[in-house]
Design a protein around this motif. Structure first.
Motif, PDB file in Angstrom:
ATOM      1  N   HIS A  34       8.614   6.723   1.545  1.00  0.00           N
ATOM      2  CA  HIS A  34       9.194   7.828   0.771  1.00  0.00           C
ATOM      3  C   HIS A  34      10.718   7.698   0.708  1.00  0.00           C
ATOM      4  CE1 HIS A  34       9.872  11.860  -0.786  1.00  0.00           C
ATOM      5  NE2 HIS A  34      10.764  12.029   0.171  1.00  0.00           N
ATOM      6  N   PHE A  35      11.339   7.341   1.826  1.00  0.00           N
ATOM      7  CA  PHE A  35      12.798   7.240   1.871  1.00  0.00           C
ATOM      8  C   PHE A  35      13.294   6.172   0.900  1.00  0.00           C
ATOM      9  CE2 PHE A  35      16.796   5.585   3.523  1.00  0.00           C
ATOM     10  CZ  PHE A  35      17.524   6.750   3.695  1.00  0.00           C
ATOM     11  N   ILE A  36      12.692   4.975   0.960  1.00  0.00           N
ATOM     12  CA  ILE A  36      13.164   3.878   0.109  1.00  0.00           C
ATOM     13  C   ILE A  36      12.871   4.164  -1.360  1.00  0.00           C
ATOM     14  CG2 ILE A  36      12.803   1.447  -0.459  1.00  0.00           C
ATOM     15  CD1 ILE A  36      12.430   0.900   2.503  1.00  0.00           C
ATOM     16  N   THR A  37      11.689   4.676  -1.638  1.00  0.00           N
ATOM     17  CA  THR A  37      11.342   5.003  -3.023  1.00  0.00           C
ATOM     18  C   THR A  37      12.285   6.055  -3.581  1.00  0.00           C
ATOM     19  OG1 THR A  37       9.010   4.520  -2.568  1.00  0.00           O
ATOM     20  CG2 THR A  37       9.498   5.791  -4.548  1.00  0.00           C
ATOM     21  N   SER A  38      12.625   7.033  -2.753  1.00  0.00           N
ATOM     22  CA  SER A  38      13.479   8.140  -3.213  1.00  0.00           C
ATOM     23  C   SER A  38      14.901   7.690  -3.489  1.00  0.00           C
ATOM     24  CB  SER A  38      13.475   9.265  -2.173  1.00  0.00           C
ATOM     25  OG  SER A  38      12.179   9.807  -2.026  1.00  0.00           O
ATOM     26  N   ILE A  39      15.478   6.889  -2.589  1.00  0.00           N
ATOM     27  CA  ILE A  39      16.875   6.488  -2.823  1.00  0.00           C
ATOM     28  C   ILE A  39      16.986   5.583  -4.045  1.00  0.00           C
ATOM     29  CG2 ILE A  39      17.625   6.784  -0.436  1.00  0.00           C
ATOM     30  CD1 ILE A  39      17.399   3.816  -0.016  1.00  0.00           C
ATOM     31  N   ILE A  46      20.654  -0.700   4.209  1.00  0.00           N
ATOM     32  CA  ILE A  46      19.574   0.001   4.899  1.00  0.00           C
ATOM     33  C   ILE A  46      18.239  -0.687   4.661  1.00  0.00           C
ATOM     34  CG2 ILE A  46      18.250   2.147   4.940  1.00  0.00           C
ATOM     35  CD1 ILE A  46      20.838   3.639   4.476  1.00  0.00           C
ATOM     36  N   ILE A  47      17.946  -1.012   3.394  1.00  0.00           N
ATOM     37  CA  ILE A  47      16.676  -1.679   3.093  1.00  0.00           C
ATOM     38  C   ILE A  47      16.622  -3.040   3.771  1.00  0.00           C
ATOM     39  CG2 ILE A  47      15.163  -2.495   1.254  1.00  0.00           C
ATOM     40  CD1 ILE A  47      16.449  -0.499  -0.626  1.00  0.00           C
ATOM     41  N   ASP A  74       2.870  -8.104   6.918  1.00  0.00           N
ATOM     42  CA  ASP A  74       2.660  -6.665   7.066  1.00  0.00           C
ATOM     43  C   ASP A  74       2.914  -5.946   5.739  1.00  0.00           C
ATOM     44  OD1 ASP A  74       2.518  -4.184   8.923  1.00  0.00           O
ATOM     45  OD2 ASP A  74       4.349  -3.899   7.754  1.00  0.00           O
ATOM     46  N   PRO A  75       2.040  -5.022   5.332  1.00  0.00           N
ATOM     47  CA  PRO A  75       2.194  -4.348   4.027  1.00  0.00           C
ATOM     48  C   PRO A  75       3.504  -3.583   3.888  1.00  0.00           C
ATOM     49  CG  PRO A  75       0.000  -3.964   4.924  1.00  0.00           C
ATOM     50  CD  PRO A  75       0.792  -4.628   6.000  1.00  0.00           C
ATOM     51  N   LEU A  76       3.959  -2.914   4.951  1.00  0.00           N
ATOM     52  CA  LEU A  76       5.208  -2.157   4.851  1.00  0.00           C
ATOM     53  C   LEU A  76       6.399  -3.097   4.745  1.00  0.00           C
ATOM     54  CD1 LEU A  76       6.581   0.586   4.786  1.00  0.00           C
ATOM     55  CD2 LEU A  76       6.651   0.560   7.298  1.00  0.00           C
ATOM     56  N   TYR A  77       6.341  -4.216   5.472  1.00  0.00           N
ATOM     57  CA  TYR A  77       7.415  -5.206   5.325  1.00  0.00           C
ATOM     58  C   TYR A  77       7.453  -5.735   3.899  1.00  0.00           C
ATOM     59  CZ  TYR A  77       9.844  -9.640   5.336  1.00  0.00           C
ATOM     60  OH  TYR A  77      10.692 -10.675   5.003  1.00  0.00           O
ATOM     61  N   CYS A  78       6.281  -6.040   3.348  1.00  0.00           N
ATOM     62  CA  CYS A  78       6.226  -6.550   1.971  1.00  0.00           C
ATOM     63  C   CYS A  78       6.785  -5.524   0.993  1.00  0.00           C
ATOM     64  CB  CYS A  78       4.792  -6.911   1.609  1.00  0.00           C
ATOM     65  SG  CYS A  78       4.144  -8.340   2.509  1.00  0.00           S
ATOM     66  N   PHE A  79       6.513  -4.249   1.241  1.00  0.00           N
ATOM     67  CA  PHE A  79       7.061  -3.201   0.373  1.00  0.00           C
ATOM     68  C   PHE A  79       8.585  -3.180   0.457  1.00  0.00           C
ATOM     69  CE2 PHE A  79       8.819   1.134   0.372  1.00  0.00           C
ATOM     70  CZ  PHE A  79       8.629   1.463  -0.951  1.00  0.00           C
ATOM     71  N   CYS A  80       9.113  -3.250   1.672  1.00  0.00           N
ATOM     72  CA  CYS A  80      10.579  -3.231   1.845  1.00  0.00           C
ATOM     73  C   CYS A  80      11.216  -4.467   1.230  1.00  0.00           C
ATOM     74  CB  CYS A  80      10.927  -3.135   3.330  1.00  0.00           C
ATOM     75  SG  CYS A  80      10.465  -1.565   4.094  1.00  0.00           S
ATOM     76  N   ARG A  81      10.556  -5.606   1.405  1.00  0.00           N
ATOM     77  CA  ARG A  81      11.088  -6.840   0.820  1.00  0.00           C
ATOM     78  C   ARG A  81      11.091  -6.755  -0.711  1.00  0.00           C
ATOM     79  NH1 ARG A  81       7.262 -11.576   1.854  1.00  0.00           N
ATOM     80  NH2 ARG A  81       6.237 -10.553   0.091  1.00  0.00           N
TER      81      ARG A  81
END
Length: 831
Positions: free
Chosen positions: A208-213, A228-229, A244-251
């Motif tokens: 939510h944080f990354i999508t929102s910013i 931050i990302i 990891d799915p969350l790592y892939c999302f952040c990447r």
């Protein structure tokens, strides 16, 4: 905890509210001490306090298991600074009460910075909120369920983001506050918790944080979120791994940010950082390519990995590629490459070679699978391979960085032409940028090029009742004029939506009538008597614009109308029986006309120009030809002389300028004289296209012969066996006498009679290049209950021919001979 204070003075002024404590700007490093402590669990620490009233270092000892809260309390006892007004930073990250020194990885002889929460500091509420959120995270990590969390971490982060200024640069300060609070590390720690509820809460909060910013910040400020990302990526990569799915999302989020981020030595992301992601993704893709071939289902690299690879490759290419391709002497001598990013240039080259070789190998295996499927009459291609086309596009872009590598890429694709074309046909979409494929036509076949061209035209809607369709009611006796008026006044959107066509005083309607209209109107447009187009001397099927078309004041509007009709015929996949001459096609594709292009249009002029170019230089210099830079043209029955250049009459043609003379003559005769006509035809064609800028691209992606096949269709004689193989029966059986008689009679017909019968049956006179298999549906013969005195009828919309069970072959032959007469078979008004 023991301590020794360098100065006994307490911060009395601080209690009075002075803005006294300042956040250090430099990265803090641990001090070295020659005398290590005796106990490994005891730490000697230095607390740096700097302000206008106090500029000293507080050194003290602590146990590694001491909490940060106990350190705060000791500082309050020594300095008088209230615990609530303190923040302790280590390596520019805030240490939170719930943590121990050991958990914070505070080393022996470490320097800590004491930072006061000043009353005048910016974003005090945001600071308080994010610290509270981090504290809750630590509680969630340390306590065992069940326990009550007053408010979810995601909600607190959403409130934190709601306080962020969205117009000015203060957003950057608040984002730095988020990073300095150790929130990323705390959230990743929560994500790695063995408790499913904690992991889910962290996943939800970070996402939510990354999508929102990314949505809150304007484009010009999005780069502020990159640190931050990037920190989330590093923490998750180390803790959870690259799969990891969350790592892939952040990447992926970081990759998306690169388009608005400065890349370089003194920017948000350095080239080595970008390259580390490229290396990581290249290794995953390389591994996936090998695994995909070993799998029966041919799973390839994931679309996420390929998309991320593209995102990071783009800024890397921009950073390392100059104006000219980089010379790479050989794989053995890569260290000789002079470049500011030598290591990245060398390793990127190696990555390209590795991925290209793996891709070529995979395509070879895919080609074997395709050939095997074809032998078994199967036509399958697993969806996983559709990602390959996007990956090929990225490899092609990388190849342009290095001299000679683009040739290597296309050489590899040419070797696997079958698989490459299959991927293009099955996987290329309208939303894709397919222009990179046009560069090398040797790697594509007609089917692939046709598919790419058709993607640039609107898709025909299946709904015949669509209210947006353009309706036309045409009088056959005024076909061209009325069709022109209907098109002229039509909204482009309605033409793209489809056409609903009827002829006056006829009941027939639907796709069959529309196919007939296209055929008839194109025959009228290209009829030389209408002065719009001229047929070539060597091939009467081929046409190019008539320079004398200006005799009609509306001729340019008619050319625009002609462009619309041809585009619509292609869009509806209807062969109209005409083809463009090469010089017409070349100009639509934006190419320069040469002598060889006029061979069919004007054989006499072609031969004359060839003779001029091949004459003995001495003879031509002796003015044997008596030519100057002028050209005689006939206009409205009178002849006049036109200069091919300034003062052309006084410039004699000689051995040195004869090629210039020939080029000037060709340009004037076939380019300048019809420039307006071609321009208006092209505008009409572009009106129908999905995007006007595709107009030149449409013709550039095709060979002249490709457009011949698309407009004229199959030029071979109609195969009765192919016809029969693609015909079904309704009411009849294939073994019935009437069916046997029918095919025997058709086999005895002339080529023209077969065309007329096919037109009567389907409103198609020219088959697609694939023959009957290229039609939208199979043909059918329907048994009616009519008397045997009735002639056959047809439903052209459904490709259905209807006739009763004629008693003898002679009766059937008689009935078929009537409908295969030109005046009947081509003007019947069938439904």
């Amino acid at each position: 905890m023991s301590s020794s204070l360098s100065s006994k003075r307490k911060l009395d002024d601080y209690a009075g509210g002075g803005d006294s404590l300042i956040l250090p700007t430099n990265v803090i490093r641990s001090r070295k001490d020659d005398t290590p402590l005796r106990s490994p669990t005891r730490l000697k620490l230095y607390l740096i306090i700097t302000n206008v009233f106090w500029d000293n270092t507080l050194d003290f000892h602590a146990i590694s298991s001491d909490t940060i809260k106990s350190i705060h309390e000791e500082i309050q006892d020594i300095t008088g600074i209230p615990v609530t007004e303190q923040r302790i930073l280590y390596n520019e990250k805030q240490l939170h009460w719930e943590q121990t020194l050991d958990e914070c990885q505070v080393e022996n002889f470490a320097e800590l910075s004491l930072v006061g929460r000043m009353r005048s500091a910016k974003h005090p509420k945001a600071c308080e909120l994010i610290n509270e959120a981090v504290s809750i995270v630590f509680v969630m990590c340390k306590k065992l369920p069940p326990f009550i969390v007053p408010v979810s971490v995601k909600v607190m982060l959403a409130e934190f983001l709601s306080m962020m200024p969205r117009i000015n640069l203060e957003a950057s300060e608040q984002l730095k506050l988020f990073g300095a609070s150790s929130a990323p590390a705390a959230l990743v720690m929560l994500y790695m918790s063995p408790l499913r509820t904690n992991r889910s809460a962290a996943d939800e909060a970070i996402t939510h944080f990354i999508t929102s910013i990314m949505s809150i910040l304007p484009v010009r400020l999005r780069h502020e979120s990159v640190p931050i990302i990037f920190e989330f990526c590093n923490l998750l990569k180390e803790a959870a791994g690259i799969d990891d799915p969350l790592y892939c999302f952040c990447r992926s989020s970081l990759g998306a940010m690169t388009e608005c981020t400065m890349i370089g030595r003194k920017a948000e992301l350095a080239v080595p950082v970008i390259f580390s992601f490229v290396e990581e993704l290249a290794a995953k893709i390389s591994h996936a390519l090998i695994l995909s071939v070993g799998s029966r289902r041919f799973f390839g690299p994931s679309l996420v990995d390929i998309s991320d690879f593209s995102s990071f490759v783009l800024p890397l290419r921009k950073a390392i590629k100059g104006y000219d391709p980089i010379d790479v002497p050989s794989t053995e001598n890569l260290r000789g490459v002079p470049h500011v990013y030598t290591d990245e240039v060398i390793n990127f080259y190696r990555i390209f070679l590795d991925l290209l070789s793996k891709l070529e190998w995979c395509l070879g295996k895919l080609e074997d699978r395709i050939n095997s499927d074809l032998k078994r009459n199967k036509d399958t291609l697993h969806i996983g391979f559709c990602h390959y086309l996007e990956f090929m596009k990225e490899l092609n872009s990388i190849s342009k960085i290095y001299n000679g590598c683009e040739g290597l890429f296309w050489e590899a694709m040419t070797k696997r032409k079958g698989a490459f074309c299959k991927l293009v046909i099955k996987c290329a979409k309208r939303s894709d940028d397919n222009s990179w494929i046009f560069v090398c036509k040797d790697v594509t076949n007609f089917e692939a090029r046709r598919h790419l061209a058709m993607l640039m035209l609107p898709e025909v809607k299946d709904d015949d009742d669509d209210e947006e369709q353009h309706e036309m009611l045409i009088d056959r006796s005024h076909l061209l004029a009325e069709s022109f008026e209907y098109m002229k006044n039509a909204k482009i959107e309605s033409l793209r939506a489809g056409l609903y066509m009827e002829f006056k005083n006829e009941e027939a309607a639907g796709p069959g009538v529309l196919r007939e209209w296209f055929f008839l109107v194109c025959q009228a447009i290209f009829n030389p008597q209408n002065a719009l187009f001229i047929s070539c001397s060597n091939d009467r099927r081929r046409f190019y614009p008539n320079p004398a078309s200006k005799v009609d004041p509306l001729h340019l509007e008619y050319f625009r109308f002609s462009g619309k009709v041809i585009a619509l015929a292609l869009m509806h996949k209807i062969q109209v029986g005409i083809v463009f001459d090469r010089l017409f096609f070349m100009q639509l594709a934006g190419r320069r006309i040469t002598l060889e292009d006029i061979r069919d249009a004007d054989p006499l002029l072609y031969n004359s120009c060839k003779q001029i170019l091949e004459m003995d230089p001495e003879a031509i210099d002796q003015d044997a030809l008596g030519l100057s830079f002028v050209h005689e043209v006939e206009e409205l029955g009178t002849r006049k002389t036109v200069d091919l250049c300034i003062d052309g009459k006084s410039i004699a043609v000689n051995s040195e300028n004869r090629r210039q003379y020939v080029d000037s003559l060709i340009q004037h005769r076939f380019v300048n004289s019809v420039a307006d006509q071609i321009d208006h035809f092209a505008k009409g064609f572009a009106d129908i296209m999905s995007c006007r800028r595709f107009r030149i691209a449409f013709f550039k992606c095709l060979e002249p012969e490709d457009l011949d096949f698309m407009l004229h269709g199959n030029e071979s004689a109609i195969s009765v066996d192919d016809w029969k193989a693609h015909t079904m029966y309704d009411g009849f059986k294939e073994t019935d006498d009437q069916i046997s008689w029918f095919w025997k009679i058709v086999g005895e017909m002339t080529a023209e009679q077969k065309k007329i019968l096919l037109f009567f049956w389907t409103s198609i006179k020219y088959l697609p290049i694939e023959g009957f298999s290229g039609l939208a549906t199979r043909l059918s013969i329907y048994k009616t209950s009519d008397s045997c005195g009735r002639l056959p009828s047809s439903h052209t919309c459904f490709y259905q021919l209807c006739f009763p069970a004629y008693p003898t072959s002679d009766v059937m032959r008689d009935r078929l001979s009537i409908i295969t007469q030109e005046h009947i078979g081509c003007s019947f008004g069938a439904v």
